[in-house]
Design an enzyme around this catalytic site. Structure first.
Site, PDB file in Angstrom:
ATOM      1  CG  ASP A  55      -1.999  -1.037   1.167  1.00  0.00           C
ATOM      2  OD1 ASP A  55      -2.064  -1.758   0.156  1.00  0.00           O
ATOM      3  OD2 ASP A  55      -2.771  -1.144   2.130  1.00  0.00           O
TER       4      ASP A  55
ATOM      5  CG  ASP B 282     -13.018  -1.813  -0.374  1.00  0.00           C
ATOM      6  OD1 ASP B 282     -12.371  -2.876  -0.309  1.00  0.00           O
ATOM      7  OD2 ASP B 282     -12.808  -0.933  -1.223  1.00  0.00           O
TER       8      ASP B 282
END
Length: 241
Positions: free
Chosen positions: A8, A130
């Site tokens: 990330d 998500d």
């Protein structure tokens, strides 16, 4: 079960957020390219690379860096996400060498675009679902969509998505355990591979997912924090212990 290390990116560094919060950031490495090479050397077959700034703003903030990461590990597949909200952005990553592109917000806001891309590029679109309390969150997890996770999963499965990346936001970055039941239920309801994400903190969590029938998992914080190494996890999954 396939285990996919995550990289990330925020401000050019490898980080992890806690429960998707941009104000709770842990920096783990200053050289994302070196981390990609390390995972490749340790046996990773695929990498999950996310531009966190792009996910929040909708504009690629780490384009050059992601291209360097993709080029640095030619022997493994890289899936790229974060701010990929239109066909042009998706096509760019595919042209740059990404094996798969991850789209999330666009599946809610521009479903026709995403369904067309799934048809045009079979096996190369991953749809990120998500969820917070079962509701799909969009725009860097900062807004609710009003759509339930299972509803969106059914839609994108019909589009022919290669995989569904399912994240329980409230578990992400906590290492307290993945959402095994909901992830397994989602996998049982769709044909696409469901990739578990969020909450993995020990090898036992990976084995629990595998035994529940989950086909793949993304892992970041536990690997960076030293809870286990990638070779240890791959060996345990191979042996089923």
């Amino acid at each position: 079960m396939e285990l996919i290390p995550a990289i990330d990116l925020l401000e050019g560094k490898v980080v992890r957020l806690h429960k998707g919060r941009y104000d709770e950031v842990t920096v783990y490495a200053d050289d994302p390219v070196a981390e990609a090479k390390r995972f490749a050397d340790q046996g990773a077959k695929r990498l999950h690379v996310v531009d966190l700034e792009g996910a929040r703003s909708g504009d690629a903030a780490h384009a050059a860096l992601v291209e360097r990461i993709v080029a640095s590990v030619p022997s493994i597949a890289v899936q790229v996400g974060g701010g990929v909200r239109d066909a042009r952005a998706a096509e760019r990553w595919l042209a740059a060498g990404a094996q798969r592109v991850v789209m999330g917000t666009a599946a809610i806001k521009s479903p026709d675009v995403v369904s067309d891309l799934c048809a045009k590029h079979p096996g190369r679109l991953v749809i990120a679902i998500d969820a917070r309390n079962g509701e799909v969150a969009i725009e860097g997890w900062e807004k609710g969509s009003g759509v339930r996770a299972e509803e969106l999963a059914g839609r994108v499965d019909a589009w022919g998505a290669a995989a569904i990346l399912y994240t329980d936001i409230d578990r992400d970055g906590t290492r307290l355990g993945p959402a095994v039941d909901s992830t397994a239920a989602l996998q049982a309801a769709v044909s696409a591979t469901v990739i578990a994400s969020g909450g993995i903190g020990e090898i036992a969590h990976l084995l629990e997912l595998a035994r529940a029938g989950v086909r793949a998992a993304v892992c970041g914080r536990a690997l960076y924090a030293g809870a286990f190494t990638l070779p240890e996890a791959l060996a345990a999954l191979s042996e089923g212990r």
